[in-house]
Motif scaffolding. Structure first.
Motif, PDB file in Angstrom:
ATOM      1  N   SER A  71       0.851  -1.186   0.000  1.00  0.00           N
ATOM      2  CA  SER A  71       0.000   0.000   0.000  1.00  0.00           C
ATOM      3  C   SER A  71       0.884   1.232   0.000  1.00  0.00           C
ATOM      4  O   SER A  71       1.961   1.240   0.592  1.00  0.00           O
ATOM      5  N   ALA A  72       0.434   2.267  -0.679  1.00  0.00           N
ATOM      6  CA  ALA A  72       1.173   3.522  -0.708  1.00  0.00           C
ATOM      7  C   ALA A  72       0.703   4.413   0.428  1.00  0.00           C
ATOM      8  O   ALA A  72      -0.450   4.337   0.857  1.00  0.00           O
ATOM      9  N   PRO A  73       1.561   5.288   0.931  1.00  0.00           N
ATOM     10  CA  PRO A  73       1.137   6.232   1.967  1.00  0.00           C
ATOM     11  C   PRO A  73       0.320   7.380   1.398  1.00  0.00           C
ATOM     12  O   PRO A  73      -0.191   8.207   2.159  1.00  0.00           O
ATOM     13  N   CYS A  74       0.193   7.454   0.080  1.00  0.00           N
ATOM     14  CA  CYS A  74      -0.546   8.552  -0.554  1.00  0.00           C
ATOM     15  C   CYS A  74      -2.033   8.468  -0.207  1.00  0.00           C
ATOM     16  O   CYS A  74      -2.629   7.398  -0.246  1.00  0.00           O
ATOM     17  N   THR A  75      -2.629   9.608   0.079  1.00  0.00           N
ATOM     18  CA  THR A  75      -4.061   9.696   0.349  1.00  0.00           C
ATOM     19  C   THR A  75      -4.610  10.926  -0.368  1.00  0.00           C
ATOM     20  O   THR A  75      -3.881  11.899  -0.605  1.00  0.00           O
ATOM     21  N   PRO A  76      -5.899  10.928  -0.714  1.00  0.00           N
ATOM     22  CA  PRO A  76      -6.478  12.108  -1.360  1.00  0.00           C
ATOM     23  C   PRO A  76      -6.295  13.379  -0.533  1.00  0.00           C
ATOM     24  O   PRO A  76      -6.008  14.449  -1.065  1.00  0.00           O
ATOM     25  N   ARG A  77      -6.462  13.281   0.776  1.00  0.00           N
ATOM     26  CA  ARG A  77      -6.375  14.466   1.638  1.00  0.00           C
ATOM     27  C   ARG A  77      -4.961  15.051   1.634  1.00  0.00           C
ATOM     28  O   ARG A  77      -4.769  16.271   1.599  1.00  0.00           O
ATOM     29  N   ALA A  78      -3.945  14.175   1.655  1.00  0.00           N
ATOM     30  CA  ALA A  78      -2.570  14.651   1.771  1.00  0.00           C
ATOM     31  C   ALA A  78      -1.950  15.037   0.442  1.00  0.00           C
ATOM     32  O   ALA A  78      -1.055  15.884   0.401  1.00  0.00           O
TER      33      ALA A  78
ATOM     34  N   THR B 191      -1.132  16.113  -9.300  1.00  0.00           N
ATOM     35  CA  THR B 191      -1.641  14.902  -8.656  1.00  0.00           C
ATOM     36  C   THR B 191      -3.136  14.710  -8.901  1.00  0.00           C
ATOM     37  O   THR B 191      -3.722  13.744  -8.411  1.00  0.00           O
ATOM     38  N   ALA B 192      -3.750  15.621  -9.655  1.00  0.00           N
ATOM     39  CA  ALA B 192      -5.204  15.547  -9.878  1.00  0.00           C
ATOM     40  C   ALA B 192      -5.656  14.216 -10.472  1.00  0.00           C
ATOM     41  O   ALA B 192      -6.709  13.696 -10.092  1.00  0.00           O
ATOM     42  N   PRO B 193      -4.907  13.594 -11.411  1.00  0.00           N
ATOM     43  CA  PRO B 193      -5.377  12.333 -11.977  1.00  0.00           C
ATOM     44  C   PRO B 193      -5.183  11.117 -11.067  1.00  0.00           C
ATOM     45  O   PRO B 193      -5.645  10.024 -11.398  1.00  0.00           O
ATOM     46  N   ALA B 194      -4.500  11.284  -9.939  1.00  0.00           N
ATOM     47  CA  ALA B 194      -4.183  10.137  -9.086  1.00  0.00           C
ATOM     48  C   ALA B 194      -5.450   9.470  -8.558  1.00  0.00           C
ATOM     49  O   ALA B 194      -6.439  10.129  -8.249  1.00  0.00           O
ATOM     50  N   PHE B 195      -5.386   8.152  -8.453  1.00  0.00           N
ATOM     51  CA  PHE B 195      -6.487   7.334  -7.921  1.00  0.00           C
ATOM     52  C   PHE B 195      -5.896   6.537  -6.768  1.00  0.00           C
ATOM     53  O   PHE B 195      -5.386   5.431  -6.952  1.00  0.00           O
ATOM     54  N   ILE B 196      -5.941   7.098  -5.568  1.00  0.00           N
ATOM     55  CA  ILE B 196      -5.149   6.595  -4.457  1.00  0.00           C
ATOM     56  C   ILE B 196      -5.970   6.433  -3.186  1.00  0.00           C
ATOM     57  O   ILE B 196      -7.033   7.022  -3.025  1.00  0.00           O
ATOM     58  N   GLY B 197      -5.419   5.627  -2.272  1.00  0.00           N
ATOM     59  CA  GLY B 197      -6.013   5.472  -0.952  1.00  0.00           C
ATOM     60  C   GLY B 197      -7.468   5.081  -0.994  1.00  0.00           C
ATOM     61  O   GLY B 197      -7.880   4.181  -1.725  1.00  0.00           O
ATOM     62  N   ASP B 198      -8.289   5.790  -0.219  1.00  0.00           N
ATOM     63  CA  ASP B 198      -9.716   5.492  -0.151  1.00  0.00           C
ATOM     64  C   ASP B 198     -10.520   6.291  -1.169  1.00  0.00           C
ATOM     65  O   ASP B 198     -11.738   6.396  -1.067  1.00  0.00           O
ATOM     66  N   ASP B 199      -9.826   6.850  -2.147  1.00  0.00           N
ATOM     67  CA  ASP B 199     -10.503   7.583  -3.218  1.00  0.00           C
ATOM     68  C   ASP B 199     -11.449   6.639  -3.949  1.00  0.00           C
ATOM     69  O   ASP B 199     -11.142   5.462  -4.167  1.00  0.00           O
ATOM     70  N   SER B 200     -12.597   7.149  -4.377  1.00  0.00           N
ATOM     71  CA  SER B 200     -13.511   6.342  -5.181  1.00  0.00           C
ATOM     72  C   SER B 200     -13.224   6.577  -6.651  1.00  0.00           C
ATOM     73  O   SER B 200     -12.708   7.636  -7.045  1.00  0.00           O
ATOM     74  N   LEU B 201     -13.564   5.591  -7.487  1.00  0.00           N
ATOM     75  CA  LEU B 201     -13.352   5.732  -8.921  1.00  0.00           C
ATOM     76  C   LEU B 201     -14.137   6.926  -9.455  1.00  0.00           C
ATOM     77  O   LEU B 201     -13.620   7.706 -10.274  1.00  0.00           O
ATOM     78  N   LEU B 202     -15.368   7.090  -9.005  1.00  0.00           N
ATOM     79  CA  LEU B 202     -16.192   8.199  -9.478  1.00  0.00           C
ATOM     80  C   LEU B 202     -15.556   9.542  -9.136  1.00  0.00           C
ATOM     81  O   LEU B 202     -15.518  10.464  -9.971  1.00  0.00           O
ATOM     82  N   ALA B 203     -15.039   9.682  -7.905  1.00  0.00           N
ATOM     83  CA  ALA B 203     -14.402  10.936  -7.498  1.00  0.00           C
ATOM     84  C   ALA B 203     -13.168  11.217  -8.343  1.00  0.00           C
ATOM     85  O   ALA B 203     -12.919  12.360  -8.747  1.00  0.00           O
ATOM     86  N   SER B 204     -12.389  10.173  -8.619  1.00  0.00           N
ATOM     87  CA  SER B 204     -11.188  10.345  -9.426  1.00  0.00           C
ATOM     88  C   SER B 204     -11.533  10.738 -10.854  1.00  0.00           C
ATOM     89  O   SER B 204     -10.910  11.632 -11.435  1.00  0.00           O
TER      90      SER B 204
END
Length: 268
Positions: free
Chosen positions: A7-14, A203-216
């Motif tokens: 798992s990556a440490p990347c999250t949408p919030r950070a 980083t806008a296109p990133a699909f990471i952490g608990d991000d949802s596909l729809l949000a991405s």
């Protein structure tokens, strides 16, 4: 957590900067409609399989990314024909059509992608799936990849095993490189990066952490000026590395972090 399920440490919030505005809604809706139409066309043509010329497939993949409002810039030499392991860093759901735009390939995908709307049926037609919760299934998956490579097919893999934000990255996991060694085929490294036109990486296109596909997806289609940079690096010929560890290290793209940027999720 298994060694195959990093798992990556990347999250949408950070990691992810906000995009779009209320005025961007009509443009975003039009882009989603365009992407959906192209995906439906792909589903309809997928039974034809290998009968579709590779150039048409590559063009269709570029159209999908372009329909989402993202410009595509591909640099480097053309990927070779025959059995080939395509490997790239992993940032976004856009990475899949971008890698196929380099060379159409059977993608190694996590099994739950089958449940994705619209894209799931397309993936199910030709992808190689892995259940990342079952480490015992890994040798069988590597064997299936090797068989496909021996048959002269290209297989696309994201060896980090997890998506990262693009300003930080993970290490390539070694297991899939064993398939290239067993099949005696070259490895084609590809580096993916997203940026704003004339500006820094995004980083806008990133699909990471608990991000949802729809949000991405919404973040991408509502953004302005995104560019996907696809660097096709020199191919690594078979027999040039004695083991999967050194082969994975040779295929690993260089650090993408900007010197003046701090990855909040890594230092928290």
């Amino acid at each position: 957590m298994s060694v195959w399920q990093p798992s990556a440490p990347c999250t949408p919030r950070a990691c992810i900067e906000p995009t779009g505005s209320v005025t961007a809604v009509p443009r975003a809706v039009a882009r989603i409609a365009a992407v959906t139409i192209l995906m439906i066309v792909g589903i309809g043509l997928s039974p034809l399989g290998g009968k579709i010329p590779a150039e048409w497939v590559k063009r269709w993949c570029r159209w999908i990314v372009r329909a989402a409002g993202v410009q595509v810039r591909i640099t480097g030499a053309a990927a070779p024909t025959g059995g080939l392991l395509l490997v790239a860093n992993h940032i976004s759901w856009l990475d899949i059509p971008l890698l196929a735009a380099v060379r159409p390939a059977r993608m190694l995908a996590k099994s739950d992608i089958r449940q994705w709307p619209v894209a799931g049926p397309v993936a199910a037609r030709g992808a190689l799936f892995i259940d990342r919760n079952r480490l015992r299934a890994l040798p069988g998956t590597v064997a299936r990849i090797a068989d496909a490579l021996r048959d002269g097919q290209a297989v696309g893999v994201f060896p980090e095993g997890s998506t990262w934000c693009g300003r930080a990255q993970g290490n390539f996991r070694r297991a899939v490189f064993q398939a290239a060694l067993d099949a005696g085929v070259p490895v084609q490294p590809v580096r993916l990066q997203y940026r704003v036109t004339g500006g820094p990486s995004s980083t806008a296109p990133a699909f990471i952490g608990d991000d949802s596909l729809l949000a991405s997806v919404w973040r991408v289609v509502s953004a302005r000026g995104l560019v996907a940079e696809v660097e096709v690096r020199p191919v690594i010929p078979p027999g040039s590395h004695p083991d999967r560890r050194s082969l994975a290290r040779a295929a690993q793209p260089g650090a993408t972090a900007q010197p003046d940027w701090t990855h909040a999720a890594l230092v928290a």
